[in-house]
Every structure is written in C-alpha cells, then in structure tokens.
Design an enzyme around this catalytic site. Structure first.
Site, PDB file in Angstrom:
ATOM      1  CB  CYS A  89      -1.502   3.532   1.476  1.00 21.68           C
ATOM      2  SG  CYS A  89       0.319   3.025   1.919  1.00 21.68           S
TER       3      CYS A  89
ATOM      4  CE1 TYR B 239      -1.689  -1.813   7.334  1.00 16.44           C
ATOM      5  CE2 TYR B 239      -0.818  -0.196   8.639  1.00 16.44           C
ATOM      6  CZ  TYR B 239      -1.670  -0.568   7.356  1.00 16.44           C
ATOM      7  OH  TYR B 239      -1.908   0.366   6.535  1.00 16.44           O
TER       8      TYR B 239
HETATM    9  N1  LIG Z   1       7.134  -0.547   3.089  1.00 11.28           N
HETATM   10  C1  LIG Z   1       6.575   0.013   2.211  1.00 11.28           C
HETATM   11  C2  LIG Z   1       4.944   0.013   2.561  1.00 11.28           C
HETATM   12  C3  LIG Z   1       3.920   0.151   1.476  1.00 11.28           C
HETATM   13  C4  LIG Z   1       2.887  -0.678   1.711  1.00 11.28           C
HETATM   14  O1  LIG Z   1       2.869  -1.810   2.635  1.00 11.28           O
HETATM   15  N2  LIG Z   1       1.531  -0.151   1.131  1.00 11.28           N
HETATM   16  C5  LIG Z   1       0.432  -0.840   1.394  1.00 11.28           C
HETATM   17  C6  LIG Z   1      -0.822   0.099   1.410  1.00 11.28           C
HETATM   18  S1  LIG Z   1      -0.818   0.696   3.324  1.00 11.28           S
HETATM   19  C7  LIG Z   1       0.267  -1.624   0.018  1.00 11.28           C
HETATM   20  O2  LIG Z   1       0.225  -1.152  -1.067  1.00 11.28           O
HETATM   21  N3  LIG Z   1      -0.280  -2.674   0.104  1.00 11.28           N
HETATM   22  C8  LIG Z   1      -0.473  -3.528  -0.948  1.00 11.28           C
HETATM   23  C9  LIG Z   1      -1.005  -5.033  -0.778  1.00 11.28           C
HETATM   24  O3  LIG Z   1      -1.012  -5.372   0.291  1.00 11.28           O
HETATM   25  O4  LIG Z   1      -1.245  -5.667  -1.746  1.00 11.28           O
HETATM   26  C10 LIG Z   1       6.994   1.478   1.893  1.00 11.28           C
HETATM   27  O5  LIG Z   1       7.973   1.661   2.774  1.00 11.28           O
HETATM   28  O6  LIG Z   1       6.528   2.173   1.137  1.00 11.28           O
END
Ligand SMILES: N[C@@H](CCC(=O)N[C@@H](CS)C(=O)NCC(=O)O)C(=O)O
Length: 316
Positions: free
Chosen positions: A52, A183
C-alpha cells in the site's frame, strides 16, 4: 452507457468516479502527552501493508527518523480477500505479535465496535490503551516526523518551517492528481471519467519532470516529506499503475528526470529495504477482481533501480 458497480460500490459516485472514504480515527500522539497519547518507547505499533502506498509513506518516515526500535511494525498478508487485511506467516509478512489478531478488522472493532467502514492500512495502534490512535497516513507521517524526536533522529526535519506552505500546497495537488489520481483512473467505471483522471496524472508527471530538471529533489538538496509522498506512487508506476490502472500514456522510465529521481530516492539510505515488489504486484493484481479477475501477475517490467542516477550533478 454501461457501467459496473466498481471496486468499492459505496465509494463510487453516480458519474463513475471514485470517492475515497475519510479516515475514521484521527487522534494524535504528542511529544508533551497533552493529547492523552504520550510519546513512549515501545508503546505504539504500526500495522502496515508493504503493497500500500499510503502505508509505505509511514514505513519510510519510521525508517528515516530512526524510530524502528521505538515503534514496532507488523506487515499484513499482501493478498486481501473479502475479509480484509489478514495476518499470516508468509514471506515478508507475519502473524500479529501484539494482539494475536487474525484480521486487521479486529483492531478497528476493538476501537469502535460500531465501525462499518473499510478497514485500511496504515494503522497506528496504542498497546497501552488497546486502541487505534490513527488510521490516517498523513497524520501518522506528521506524528513520526515531528512528535517522536525524543526517541528518534531529531536532526532530520522532513517538514521544515520555511517550506511548510509550499509543502501543504504541493501535497494537496499531488494527492489529488497523482497519488489518488492513479486510483481515480484505475477505479473509474466510465470512459470519460477515466480519461480525465489519466490525463491529469500525466499533466502532473510532466510538471514534475520539468521541476526536477533543475533541482535534485523538489525543494533542492535533500528529500523532504513531499518527495517521499511522491516516491511511493512513482515506485509502483511502471509495475502496476501503467497496466493495471491504465495510466499508460507514458512509462515512468520515459521521463529522464523523474526516472533518475526515482532511482535516487530508491537508493537513499535504507529506502530500498522498504520496497517489496512481490507484495506490491501480487496485492494489486490479485485483489481487484473487477479489474483483473484472472489474477495473473505480469512478469515485467524489467528495471534496474540500482543503476546510477546521475542526479548528483544537480547538487551544488
Ligand atoms: N486514507 C487512508 C488511505 C489508506 C488506504 O486506503 N489503504 C488501502 C490500501 S492501499 C487499504 O487499506 N484498503 C483496504 C480496502 O480497500 O479494503 C490513509 O490516509 O491512510
């Protein structure tokens, strides 16, 4: 026009664009402890994915600020199914040594039993209060940069006062058009929305290419917060975003300054160790069923990030 529901239906707008959910937990660890979360060696733990980009930024700051002994870290399994991020004893990841959780969702539920949002990395966990302090990568970066100086390298200032205004401005633009822009292109479910997002990605890369033709890093002689915020997207660009997210007007390798800058940052002390292409590639190509239902992971690209970058010439 035919549209699919997309990768995250609740975050897909009517027009086919992707609107990322807000971060749920935004408490702060502070040097003086006034927030109720005081800086203490061994009290906080980072849960991350090496795949990530948002988690990657916090891993880099932890490394650069020499906080690895003060703040523990556990890497989740790069393969995520409908149960969300999981802990597993697989290469590059591990079981959860702190709470013996099987899934990261357990940390969210322990913090807020009503939590119904998406379970994301990174997470900064408080072992004492047994709750999540923050799941905002922006905030976690800043905490590690600014609040933990008693335990880490206080001499490294990634957010210097004289550059704060421009840093904030650049961060916002880079987030919108590049970090999240890839994205927005990849998760778009309408042609026009995809095209607009993809064009913006390349507009930003073109502007960065120009800026980096006269300066080694964005602000000059040393990489600062914004450089690392960009790095996590650039490092994933040719292996993932070019193909998987259809950002393919150019490869990153086609930009001489940006590609040199990427290698320069990659070769920066300790940073290569934070990059795991196996986790990165398998995560993206396995996890987004809408985009890559076969889960075939492409072989390439062949790239040599250890090759000389020649960027020293821009340092005075
Ligand atoms: N806005 C978050 C973004 C974190 C994020 O979206 N991480 C993604 C991985 S790149 C995630 O964990 N996704 C889990 C999912 O989609 O279920 C931050 O500031 O940390």
């Amino acid at each position: 026009m035919s549209q699919t529901k997309g990768q995250f239906p609740s975050e897909q707008a009517e027009d086919g664009s992707f609107a990322r959910q807000d971060d749920a937990f935004r408490k702060w660890v502070t040097a003086d402890g006034s927030s109720g979360f005081a800086v203490e060696a061994g009290r906080y733990h980072l849960y991350v994915s090496l795949a990530c980009p948002w988690a990657h930024r916090t891993i880099i700051v932890r490394k650069l600020k020499k906080l690895e002994n003060a703040i523990g870290m556990t890497v989740v399994d790069p393969i995520r199914d409908e149960r969300g991020w999981a802990f597993a004893d697989v290469p590059g990841a591990s079981l959860d040594p702190i709470n013996s959780f099987s899934f990261l969702s357990e940390a969210y539920i322990a913090t807020d039993p009503q939590y119904r949002g998406r379970v994301t990395v990174p997470v900064l966990w408080d072992k004492q209060a047994k709750r999540i302090v923050s799941n905002s990568d922006d905030d976690i970066m800043r905490m590690l940069e600014m609040q933990f100086d008693a335990l880490g390298d206080a001499s490294l200032d990634l957010y210097p006062v004289e550059h704060r205004e421009e840093t904030d401005r650049l961060n916002e633009w880079i987030y919108e058009t590049l970090n999240n822009g890839v994205y927005a292109a990849g998760f778009a479910t309408a042609q026009a929305v995809y095209e607009q997002a993809a064009y913006r990605v390349f507009e930003t890369l073109d502007l960065l290419e120009k800026r980096l033709s006269t300066r080694r890093y964005l602000f000059g002689e040393t990489p600062l917060e914004t450089d690392w915020r960009i790095f996590v997207t650039l490092i994933r660009f040719d292996p993932v975003y070019f193909g998987h997210f259809k950002c393919n007007l150019k490869r990153l390798a086609d930009y001489p300054n940006l590609y040199g800058y990427l290698r320069d940052l990659y070769q920066y002390d300790g940073v290569a160790q934070t990059v795991n292409f196996d986790h990165i590639k398998r995560h993206y190509y396995y996890t987004h069923d809408d985009i890559n239902p076969t889960r075939i992971v492409p072989l390439g690209p062949l790239q040599d990030l250890d090759a000389p970058h020649g960027r020293e010439r821009l340092s005075r």
